[in-house]
Design an enzyme around this catalytic site. Structure first.
Site, PDB file in Angstrom:
ATOM      1  N   ASP A  81      12.099   0.334 -19.775  1.00 49.13           N
ATOM      2  CA  ASP A  81      12.114   0.937 -18.880  1.00 49.13           C
ATOM      3  C   ASP A  81      13.451   1.224 -18.187  1.00 49.13           C
ATOM      4  OD1 ASP A  81       9.630   1.711 -16.636  1.00 49.13           O
ATOM      5  OD2 ASP A  81      11.955   0.724 -15.310  1.00 49.13           O
ATOM      6  N   GLN A 116       9.890  -7.902  -4.694  1.00 51.89           N
ATOM      7  CA  GLN A 116       8.481  -9.241  -5.042  1.00 51.89           C
ATOM      8  C   GLN A 116       8.835 -10.994  -5.132  1.00 51.89           C
ATOM      9  OE1 GLN A 116       7.431  -7.994  -8.608  1.00 51.89           O
ATOM     10  NE2 GLN A 116       6.612  -5.391  -7.804  1.00 51.89           N
ATOM     11  N   SER A 119      14.352  31.702 -25.862  1.00 52.34           N
ATOM     12  CA  SER A 119      15.652  32.584 -26.651  1.00 52.34           C
ATOM     13  C   SER A 119      16.518  31.838 -28.238  1.00 52.34           C
ATOM     14  CB  SER A 119      16.795  33.009 -26.014  1.00 52.34           C
ATOM     15  OG  SER A 119      18.150  32.443 -25.473  1.00 52.34           O
ATOM     16  N   GLU A 172      15.899   4.282 -17.316  1.00 45.17           N
ATOM     17  CA  GLU A 172      16.262   5.327 -15.847  1.00 45.17           C
ATOM     18  C   GLU A 172      17.713   5.273 -16.480  1.00 45.17           C
ATOM     19  OE1 GLU A 172      12.874   2.380 -13.167  1.00 45.17           O
ATOM     20  OE2 GLU A 172      14.999   2.334 -13.694  1.00 45.17           O
ATOM     21  N   GLU A 227      17.756  25.635 -13.326  1.00 51.71           N
ATOM     22  CA  GLU A 227      17.412  25.660 -14.558  1.00 51.71           C
ATOM     23  C   GLU A 227      16.245  24.829 -15.155  1.00 51.71           C
ATOM     24  OE1 GLU A 227      18.300  29.224 -16.670  1.00 51.71           O
ATOM     25  OE2 GLU A 227      18.990  30.031 -14.904  1.00 51.71           O
ATOM     26  N   HIS A 244       4.936  -3.590 -13.276  1.00 53.32           N
ATOM     27  CA  HIS A 244       6.548  -3.680 -14.057  1.00 53.32           C
ATOM     28  C   HIS A 244       6.740  -5.143 -14.276  1.00 53.32           C
ATOM     29  CE1 HIS A 244      10.235  -2.416 -14.689  1.00 53.32           C
ATOM     30  NE2 HIS A 244      10.932  -2.659 -13.790  1.00 53.32           N
ATOM     31  N   GLY A 274       1.622   7.223  -8.726  1.00 49.90           N
ATOM     32  CA  GLY A 274       0.516   7.549  -7.949  1.00 49.90           C
ATOM     33  C   GLY A 274      -0.782   8.238  -7.495  1.00 49.90           C
ATOM     34  N   TYR A 326       0.719  -1.126   0.308  1.00 50.56           N
ATOM     35  CA  TYR A 326      -0.299   0.109  -0.272  1.00 50.56           C
ATOM     36  C   TYR A 326       0.763   1.156  -0.212  1.00 50.56           C
ATOM     37  CZ  TYR A 326      -4.705   2.855   0.944  1.00 50.56           C
ATOM     38  OH  TYR A 326      -5.845   3.756   1.026  1.00 50.56           O
ATOM     39  N   ASP A 382      10.616  -3.658  -6.624  1.00 50.35           N
ATOM     40  CA  ASP A 382      11.012  -5.740  -7.391  1.00 50.35           C
ATOM     41  C   ASP A 382      11.764  -5.958  -6.648  1.00 50.35           C
ATOM     42  OD1 ASP A 382       9.976  -3.922  -9.841  1.00 50.35           O
ATOM     43  OD2 ASP A 382      11.662  -3.380  -9.975  1.00 50.35           O
TER      44      ASP A 382
END
Length: 330
Positions: A191, A86, A252, A195, A231, A108, A134, A25, A83
């Site tokens: 993915d 799991q 610019s 990353e 920036e 994933h 989420g 959760y 991951d």
């Protein structure tokens, strides 16, 4: 062109009388659980007792159970722990309750693609992966909108896996924006690549290299911080909203000319060759094996590199400068 599914493609009736068990959760688990429940789906959640996430689940009106109970009661089991956790969660708590007719869901594909989780052949295995955090998944749902999803079928034991996946995607709000069909292999490898070479690895190293170059040339660290890090948000926000070409029309002409003529000298053929090597390591499973072994060994490289990076001068400069910015939150 990729196949994209929308609300018209989903049949929510396939979730009728089904129990969806969400294990984990966290931010994504909370969003998906709440959206599913608000869509009329019968949801149970699993979280470790005594944790902040457990308390949040209770505040949200759930009665969290342990992972084993969730797997036993769930017809559709969504695993949303990290991951590296799991496989343990699956083997210890979920696998004993995986019976014919049940379904496993992921957001994933890492553990399925790299065979860290190998489900029985008589269960459905599919992916619904929102392409947003989420918090955004929940916010868009509450506003009657959606976050685009990726959808993939790994095992279709029942012949209904795609219907289940589409209904699940609809229930969390994804089909309002659209779900792009993919595979576990494609989602996982792209993915990881994104990353490593752009979003996290590439950007962070580019920022530090620019900062170091200016400081070593005698410029003040504070000025280097503003030009090479601070920036960046302005530019990435524009790219996010209107694409690279749109960003170039909003900066610019001097900045655009420098972009067009000097950018390829930084991201040159040598960099592109290294990107290809990194992609090969992902495709061959070299990175996955390295990361799995790193976790088993207690993360010595991960911890050492993280400590070293946190001590870079740009971090200290940033802490001082952000205190000048009242809109910043720690």
């Amino acid at each position: 062109m990729a196949k994209i599914y929308y609300e018209k493609d989903a049949d929510m009736s396939v979730l009728k009388d089904k129990v969806v068990a969400v294990i984990g959760y966290g931010i994504q688990g909370r969003a998906q659980s709440l959206n599913l429940r608000d869509s009329g789906v019968n949801v149970i959640v699993s979280e470790l007792k005594g944790t902040p996430n457990y308390e949040q689940a209770k505040k949200d009106g759930f009665e969290p159970v342990d992972a084993s109970t969730a797997a036993q009661k769930g017809d559709i089991i969504q695993i949303l722990t990290q991951d590296h956790v799991q496989p343990y969660v699956y083997e210890k708590f979920v696998a004993p309750h995986m019976k014919k007719g049940k379904a496993l869901v992921f957001s994933h594909g890492f553990n399925i693609h790299f065979n860290q989780i190998v489900p029985p052949t008589d269960v459905d295995v599919f992916m619904v992966a929102p392409k947003g955090p989420g918090s955004l998944v929940r916010k868009m749902y509450e506003e009657g909108k959606g976050v685009p999803c990726l959808i993939a079928i790994h095992q279709d034991a029942s012949g209904q896996a795609l219907k289940l996946a589409l209904a699940y995607a609809q229930a969390i709000g994804g089909l309002k924006a659209g779900a792009i069909e993919t595979t576990f292999k494609e989602e996982t490898e792209t993915d990881l690549f994104g990353e490593q070479v752009v979003l996290c690895g590439g950007v962070s190293q580019l920022i530090k290299a620019g900062f170091d170059t200016l400081v070593e040339a005698g410029y003040q660290p504070e000025i280097a911080y503003f030009e090479c890090l601070h920036e960046l948000k302005l530019i990435t926000d524009m790219i996010y909203e209107v694409g690279i070409a749109g960003m170039r029309k909003r900066v610019s002409d001097t900045a655009e000319y420098g972009d067009l003529t000097r950018g390829p000298r930084v991201i040159n053929s040598a960099v592109r060759e290294e990107m290809k090597k990194i992609l090969k390591e992902i495709q061959d499973g070299v990175f996955a094996r390295e990361w799995i072994l790193e976790n088993r060994a207690g993360r010595p490289v991960y911890n050492a590199l993280g400590k070293k990076e946190a001590e870079h001068p740009i971090e200290e400069v940033g802490k001082r400068l952000r205190k000048m910015m009242p809109w910043m939150k720690e």
